[in-house]
Design a protein around this motif. Structure first.
Motif, short mmCIF file in Angstrom:
data_model
loop_
_atom_site.label_atom_id
_atom_site.label_comp_id
_atom_site.label_asym_id
_atom_site.label_seq_id
_atom_site.Cartn_x
_atom_site.Cartn_y
_atom_site.Cartn_z
N SER A 13 -18.63 21.23 -20.69
CA SER A 13 -19.33 19.96 -20.46
C SER A 13 -19.81 19.85 -19.03
CB SER A 13 -18.39 18.79 -20.79
OG SER A 13 -18.09 18.76 -22.17
N LEU A 14 -18.98 20.30 -18.07
CA LEU A 14 -19.40 20.26 -16.67
C LEU A 14 -20.59 21.18 -16.44
CD1 LEU A 14 -19.08 19.47 -13.72
CD2 LEU A 14 -17.29 21.22 -13.50
N ARG A 15 -20.55 22.34 -17.03
CA ARG A 15 -21.66 23.27 -16.86
C ARG A 15 -22.96 22.70 -17.43
NH1 ARG A 15 -24.10 27.30 -19.78
NH2 ARG A 15 -25.13 28.86 -18.46
N HIS A 16 -22.91 22.14 -18.63
CA HIS A 16 -24.11 21.59 -19.25
C HIS A 16 -24.61 20.36 -18.51
CE1 HIS A 16 -24.01 24.49 -22.40
NE2 HIS A 16 -22.91 24.02 -22.98
N ALA A 17 -23.68 19.53 -18.04
CA ALA A 17 -24.07 18.30 -17.35
C ALA A 17 -24.73 18.57 -16.00
CB ALA A 17 -22.84 17.40 -17.15
N THR A 18 -24.46 19.76 -15.45
CA THR A 18 -25.04 20.10 -14.15
C THR A 18 -26.12 21.18 -14.29
OG1 THR A 18 -23.19 21.65 -13.80
CG2 THR A 18 -22.99 19.45 -12.84
N ASN A 19 -26.67 21.29 -15.49
CA ASN A 19 -27.81 22.19 -15.74
C ASN A 19 -27.52 23.65 -15.41
OD1 ASN A 19 -29.53 20.03 -16.58
ND2 ASN A 19 -29.80 19.47 -14.42
N GLY A 20 -26.41 24.14 -15.93
CA GLY A 20 -26.18 25.58 -15.88
C GLY A 20 -25.47 26.13 -14.68
N LEU A 38 -22.13 27.58 -12.65
CA LEU A 38 -21.01 28.43 -13.07
C LEU A 38 -19.73 27.67 -12.79
CD1 LEU A 38 -22.14 31.87 -11.59
CD2 LEU A 38 -22.70 30.85 -13.81
N VAL A 39 -18.87 27.53 -13.79
CA VAL A 39 -17.67 26.70 -13.68
C VAL A 39 -16.42 27.56 -13.84
CG1 VAL A 39 -16.42 24.74 -14.64
CG2 VAL A 39 -18.93 24.71 -14.59
N PHE A 40 -15.47 27.38 -12.93
CA PHE A 40 -14.22 28.13 -12.94
C PHE A 40 -13.04 27.18 -12.86
CE2 PHE A 40 -17.49 30.82 -11.16
CZ PHE A 40 -17.31 32.03 -11.81
N LEU A 41 -11.98 27.54 -13.57
CA LEU A 41 -10.73 26.79 -13.52
C LEU A 41 -9.69 27.63 -12.80
CD1 LEU A 41 -8.72 24.56 -14.33
CD2 LEU A 41 -8.50 25.69 -16.56
N SER A 52 -16.58 28.95 -17.49
CA SER A 52 -17.73 28.71 -18.35
C SER A 52 -18.96 29.14 -17.57
CB SER A 52 -17.82 27.22 -18.74
OG SER A 52 -18.98 26.98 -19.52
N VAL A 53 -19.50 30.29 -17.92
CA VAL A 53 -20.61 30.86 -17.16
C VAL A 53 -21.84 31.15 -18.03
CG1 VAL A 53 -19.08 31.85 -15.42
CG2 VAL A 53 -19.71 33.21 -17.43
N GLY A 54 -21.77 30.78 -19.31
CA GLY A 54 -22.92 31.02 -20.18
C GLY A 54 -23.26 32.49 -20.29
N ASP A 55 -24.54 32.80 -20.13
CA ASP A 55 -25.01 34.18 -20.23
C ASP A 55 -25.08 34.86 -18.87
OD1 ASP A 55 -25.36 33.90 -22.97
OD2 ASP A 55 -27.39 33.12 -22.73
N SER A 56 -24.53 34.24 -17.85
CA SER A 56 -24.62 34.80 -16.50
C SER A 56 -23.85 36.11 -16.40
CB SER A 56 -24.06 33.81 -15.48
OG SER A 56 -24.82 32.63 -15.47
N ASP A 57 -24.40 37.03 -15.65
CA ASP A 57 -23.73 38.29 -15.37
C ASP A 57 -22.94 38.12 -14.09
OD1 ASP A 57 -22.91 40.84 -14.85
OD2 ASP A 57 -24.91 41.74 -14.89
N LEU A 58 -21.60 38.15 -14.20
CA LEU A 58 -20.76 37.88 -13.03
C LEU A 58 -20.89 38.95 -11.96
CD1 LEU A 58 -17.52 36.44 -14.63
CD2 LEU A 58 -19.32 35.23 -13.40
N VAL A 65 -10.94 22.64 -10.25
CA VAL A 65 -12.10 23.05 -11.03
C VAL A 65 -13.25 23.23 -10.04
CG1 VAL A 65 -12.71 20.64 -11.54
CG2 VAL A 65 -13.64 22.49 -12.94
N LEU A 66 -13.99 24.32 -10.20
CA LEU A 66 -15.02 24.70 -9.24
C LEU A 66 -16.36 24.86 -9.93
CD1 LEU A 66 -15.77 25.84 -6.33
CD2 LEU A 66 -15.38 28.10 -7.34
N LEU A 67 -17.40 24.29 -9.33
CA LEU A 67 -18.78 24.48 -9.80
C LEU A 67 -19.55 25.24 -8.73
CD1 LEU A 67 -21.15 23.69 -11.81
CD2 LEU A 67 -21.64 21.90 -10.16
#
Length: 209
Positions: free
Chosen positions: A39-46, A48-51, A68-74, A172-174
């Motif tokens: 939810s945090l990732r989507h609410a901030t338009n993509g 990268l979110v880490f716990l 939660s990183v979607g399709d991102s290549d870490l 939690v980190l964005l």
């Protein structure tokens, strides 16, 4: 371990086992926590979110529990998914590290402030120990931390604490590229703080330090 005579003695590994049990708590490793990250990732338009949770007892560090990183290549962050999930990282740098440290004891803060700057730190890392310690007090005052190319070059960040009763358990980190987020807007701060509160609330936790 049990001495030849007398009661059993708990070894140092007992603390690690306790931390492992906490890390596997359904409240943080389950579906609900994952949904908070998404939810945090989507609410901030993509972003990268880490716990992150505090590293095992006795170590002033942090360890990534989920993301939660979607399709991102870490690898664009200079690390593999295995590195992110398994490597303990210093509290000396990064919005999540400083946010966790801000709620720890003054003795631990002073010790971490005296640590060498990690080699992988970005150009925005707070090298002056006085400014570093002052930033911890500010985080306590406002309830979140901001990192400007602090963990790594070209990435800005926002972090919020996760509190268990009166003890900080993690953050939690964005993360977003500084070209996309040159300054962290209030909307991103609000969303990140809300995510921290939601994660704190899981399992009857509280956001009050």
């Amino acid at each position: 371990m049990r001495p030849v005579r007398g009661r059993y003695e708990l070894g140092s590994a007992t603390a690690d086992l306790g931390f492992e049990a906490l890390s596997n708590n359904d409240s943080l490793s389950g579906h609900e926590a994952k949904e908070v990250l998404h939810s945090l990732r989507h609410a901030t338009n993509g972003g990268l979110v880490f716990l992150y949770l505090k590293a095992p007892f006795g170590i002033a560090g942090r360890q990534c529990l989920d993301m939660s990183v979607g399709d991102s290549d870490l690898e664009e962050l200079g690390m593999t998914p295995r590195d992110v999930l398994s490597v303990t990282r210093s509290l000396r740098t990064g919005a999540s590290g400083r946010t966790i440290l801000a709620y720890l004891s003054e003795d631990i803060q002073q010790r971490v402030a005296a640590e060498p700057i990690p080699e992988e730190a970005g150009p925005g890392v707070l090298r002056d120990s006085g400014k570093f310690l002052n930033s911890l007090a500010e985080i306590r005052d406002v309830g979140y931390g901001i990192g400007r190319q602090e963990c790594m070059k070209d990435w800005n960040s926002c972090a919020a604490p996760i509190i268990h009763r009166d003890t900080v358990m993690g953050a939690v980190l964005l993360l977003k590229p500084c070209t996309v987020m040159p300054e962290v807007p209030e909307s991103v701060i609000d969303r990140t703080v809300t995510a921290g509160r939601d994660l704190s609330a899981l399992g009857g936790w509280t956001t009050e330090p």
